[in-house]
Scaffold this active site. Structure first.
Site, PDB file in Angstrom:
ATOM      1  N   LYS A 188       0.808  -1.251  -0.011  1.00 34.08           N
ATOM      2  CA  LYS A 188      -0.032  -0.017  -0.142  1.00 34.08           C
ATOM      3  C   LYS A 188       0.819   1.432   0.083  1.00 34.08           C
ATOM      4  O   LYS A 188       0.399   2.503  -0.220  1.00 34.08           O
ATOM      5  CB  LYS A 188      -0.999  -0.027   1.066  1.00 34.08           C
ATOM      6  CG  LYS A 188      -0.274   0.323   2.397  1.00 34.08           C
ATOM      7  CD  LYS A 188      -1.249   0.067   3.440  1.00 34.08           C
ATOM      8  CE  LYS A 188      -0.732   0.595   5.029  1.00 34.08           C
ATOM      9  NZ  LYS A 188      -1.831   0.804   6.153  1.00 34.08           N
ATOM     10  N   ASP A 189       2.227   1.276   0.461  1.00 36.26           N
ATOM     11  CA  ASP A 189       3.029   2.236   0.259  1.00 36.26           C
ATOM     12  C   ASP A 189       3.784   2.666  -1.393  1.00 36.26           C
ATOM     13  O   ASP A 189       4.122   3.584  -1.132  1.00 36.26           O
ATOM     14  CB  ASP A 189       4.334   2.008   1.215  1.00 36.26           C
ATOM     15  CG  ASP A 189       4.010   2.025   2.713  1.00 36.26           C
ATOM     16  OD1 ASP A 189       2.740   2.517   2.960  1.00 36.26           O
ATOM     17  OD2 ASP A 189       4.717   1.502   3.380  1.00 36.26           O
ATOM     18  N   ARG A 242      -8.376   8.108   3.977  1.00 39.87           N
ATOM     19  CA  ARG A 242      -9.437   7.025   3.624  1.00 39.87           C
ATOM     20  C   ARG A 242     -10.226   6.518   4.806  1.00 39.87           C
ATOM     21  O   ARG A 242     -11.347   6.517   4.711  1.00 39.87           O
ATOM     22  CB  ARG A 242      -8.538   5.817   2.869  1.00 39.87           C
ATOM     23  CG  ARG A 242      -9.450   4.452   2.731  1.00 39.87           C
ATOM     24  CD  ARG A 242      -8.539   3.254   2.441  1.00 39.87           C
ATOM     25  NE  ARG A 242      -7.515   3.180   3.530  1.00 39.87           N
ATOM     26  CZ  ARG A 242      -7.752   2.212   4.713  1.00 39.87           C
ATOM     27  NH1 ARG A 242      -9.010   1.941   4.760  1.00 39.87           N
ATOM     28  NH2 ARG A 242      -6.872   2.189   5.545  1.00 39.87           N
ATOM     29  N   ARG A 243      -9.316   6.130   5.940  1.00 38.98           N
ATOM     30  CA  ARG A 243     -10.013   5.658   7.213  1.00 38.98           C
ATOM     31  C   ARG A 243     -11.143   6.923   7.708  1.00 38.98           C
ATOM     32  O   ARG A 243     -12.193   6.520   8.174  1.00 38.98           O
ATOM     33  CB  ARG A 243      -9.019   5.375   8.304  1.00 38.98           C
ATOM     34  CG  ARG A 243      -8.289   4.003   7.873  1.00 38.98           C
ATOM     35  CD  ARG A 243      -7.261   3.747   8.682  1.00 38.98           C
ATOM     36  NE  ARG A 243      -6.441   2.392   8.416  1.00 38.98           N
ATOM     37  CZ  ARG A 243      -5.122   2.252   8.739  1.00 38.98           C
ATOM     38  NH1 ARG A 243      -4.588   3.253   9.032  1.00 38.98           N
ATOM     39  NH2 ARG A 243      -4.766   0.972   8.319  1.00 38.98           N
ATOM     40  N   ARG A 290       0.534  10.319  13.486  1.00 46.02           N
ATOM     41  CA  ARG A 290       1.680   9.614  12.929  1.00 46.02           C
ATOM     42  C   ARG A 290       2.403   8.632  14.060  1.00 46.02           C
ATOM     43  O   ARG A 290       2.147   8.694  14.890  1.00 46.02           O
ATOM     44  CB  ARG A 290       2.633  10.519  12.416  1.00 46.02           C
ATOM     45  CG  ARG A 290       2.179  11.325  10.938  1.00 46.02           C
ATOM     46  CD  ARG A 290       2.193  10.677   9.797  1.00 46.02           C
ATOM     47  NE  ARG A 290       3.322   9.727   9.470  1.00 46.02           N
ATOM     48  CZ  ARG A 290       4.806  10.464   8.965  1.00 46.02           C
ATOM     49  NH1 ARG A 290       4.625  11.568   8.904  1.00 46.02           N
ATOM     50  NH2 ARG A 290       5.377   9.636   8.877  1.00 46.02           N
ATOM     51  N   ARG A 334       1.332   4.725  18.430  1.00 42.51           N
ATOM     52  CA  ARG A 334      -0.158   5.011  17.986  1.00 42.51           C
ATOM     53  C   ARG A 334      -1.000   4.287  19.357  1.00 42.51           C
ATOM     54  O   ARG A 334      -1.768   4.703  19.763  1.00 42.51           O
ATOM     55  CB  ARG A 334      -0.515   4.254  16.685  1.00 42.51           C
ATOM     56  CG  ARG A 334       0.086   5.305  15.791  1.00 42.51           C
ATOM     57  CD  ARG A 334      -0.248   4.615  14.310  1.00 42.51           C
ATOM     58  NE  ARG A 334       0.576   5.089  13.091  1.00 42.51           N
ATOM     59  CZ  ARG A 334       0.132   5.195  11.925  1.00 42.51           C
ATOM     60  NH1 ARG A 334      -1.144   4.977  11.763  1.00 42.51           N
ATOM     61  NH2 ARG A 334       1.127   5.856  11.201  1.00 42.51           N
ATOM     62  N   CYS A 355      -2.124   8.818  -1.767  1.00 44.14           N
ATOM     63  CA  CYS A 355      -2.358   8.546  -0.391  1.00 44.14           C
ATOM     64  C   CYS A 355      -3.420   9.350   0.207  1.00 44.14           C
ATOM     65  O   CYS A 355      -4.141   9.326   1.060  1.00 44.14           O
ATOM     66  CB  CYS A 355      -1.097   8.333   0.302  1.00 44.14           C
ATOM     67  SG  CYS A 355      -1.393   8.292   2.097  1.00 44.14           S
TER      68      CYS A 355
END
Length: 322
Positions: free
Chosen positions: A84-85, A132-133, A154, A160, A247
């Site tokens: 996904k990166d 997106r989230r 981040r 997190r 992104c």
């Protein structure tokens, strides 16, 4: 005896605990296939040292450029990325030689007091650095008749989850695959159904990349490739590319393989684009035969993107930084 068998293969990896874990699994597999030693070469990327918002510093590519530069300079023989990166455009000098079997693609909630998303109180503060989230979590909350506050964060997994443990946030959202790969999957208090929150294109999958000119290494790495993962991820990334989304745009996509008994015979591709506040989503899906080639997988993604654009997705893409 082949003199190259004693020569270690150098695997380029980001320094994070998650990246090192992912790369370690690939290194073990490559050792078994080639009979050669594999050494990890730790590379710091701009995305690892910058604390800025990902959208502001260039989106997905910030985790990849330094690894690719090391490949092109001959400092490493191959590199492992979270798929996904990877930007959707592939450099001609490099090839993704393998996409191993995908981990769980879903997003995971880590909340205080073992709460699920539906049990979170009205006004709950949820940490995520992903537009997106943010878009889909807000939409999900609206569907449940409540409001949430998303907080941009981040950092690595410890950082997190620390926001929840310290009481600063009610919950954070992370990729389930990342938690599983570092042995912390049991810390998730809820796995978000893809019917409510579609993952990032390629989430849960890895890309093993090397020089396009290294035919011998490409042939060895190809043994790690999972054709179904490659077909699914290729379709998802084609959708992303056709929507011209980096992104910073709230795009989710997932290709499921649908089985009739033991025989996988169809693929369903779902895509979503939304406004950050979750008030408007364009979500569509298409189902067809499992793509048998790169071109067929790309076509599936483009077709669904065209349908989404016709339904108004383009008007929701204003979040994208140019």
């Amino acid at each position: 005896m082949n003199p190259r068998l004693d020569q270690p293969l150098r695997l380029g990896t980001r320094r994070s605990k998650l990246a090192m874990s992912q790369s370690g699994h690939v290194a073990d597999a490559v050792r078994a296939i080639t009979g050669r030693p594999v050494e990890l070469v730790e590379i710091t990327t701009y995305g690892d040292v910058s604390r800025e918002n990902l959208a502001q510093i260039g989106g997905t590519g910030v985790f990849v450029t330094a690894l690719r530069d090391a490949l092109l300079r001959g400092e490493v023989d191959f590199a492992v990325h979270s798929l996904k990166d990877l930007p959707t455009a592939q450099p001609e000098e490099l090839v993704i030689a393998a996409m191993p079997l995908r981990e769980d693609p879903r997003d995971a909630l880590v909340a205080r007091d073992g709460l699920t998303f539906e049990q979170l109180p009205d006004g709950a503060r949820i940490g995520t650095g992903s537009p997106r989230r943010t878009a889909q979590l807000n939409h999900y909350a609206r569907a449940l008749g409540k409001r949430i506050e998303t907080v941009a964060i981040r950092g690595n997994v410890d950082t997190r989850i620390g926001f929840v443990r310290d009481g600063e946030l009610d919950a954070v959202v992370l990729a389930a695959a990342g938690l599983n790969r570092i042995g912390r999957g049991d810390e998730a208090t809820d796995l978000l159904s893809v019917d409510s929150v579609l993952p990032a294109p390629g989430q849960g999958a890895l890309a093993v990349e090397c020089l396009a000119s290294d035919a011998e290494l490409i042939a060895s790495l190809a043994e790690l490739d999972d054709p179904h993962t490659r077909a699914a991820v290729t379709a998802e990334r084609s959708l992303l590319a056709a929507l011209e989304a980096g992104c910073s745009a709230p795009v989710g996509a997932l290709a499921d393989l649908l089985a009739d008994g033991q025989v996988v015979n169809e693929m369903r591709l779902r895509g979503v684009v939304g406004t950050l506040d979750g008030s408007t989503l364009v979500q569509l899906s298409t189902t067809g035969p499992v793509p048998q080639s790169y071109d067929e997988a790309m076509a599936l993604g483009r077709e669904l993107a065209d349908e989404m654009l016709a339904k108004g997705a383009a008007g929701l893409m204003g979040e994208r930084s140019l």
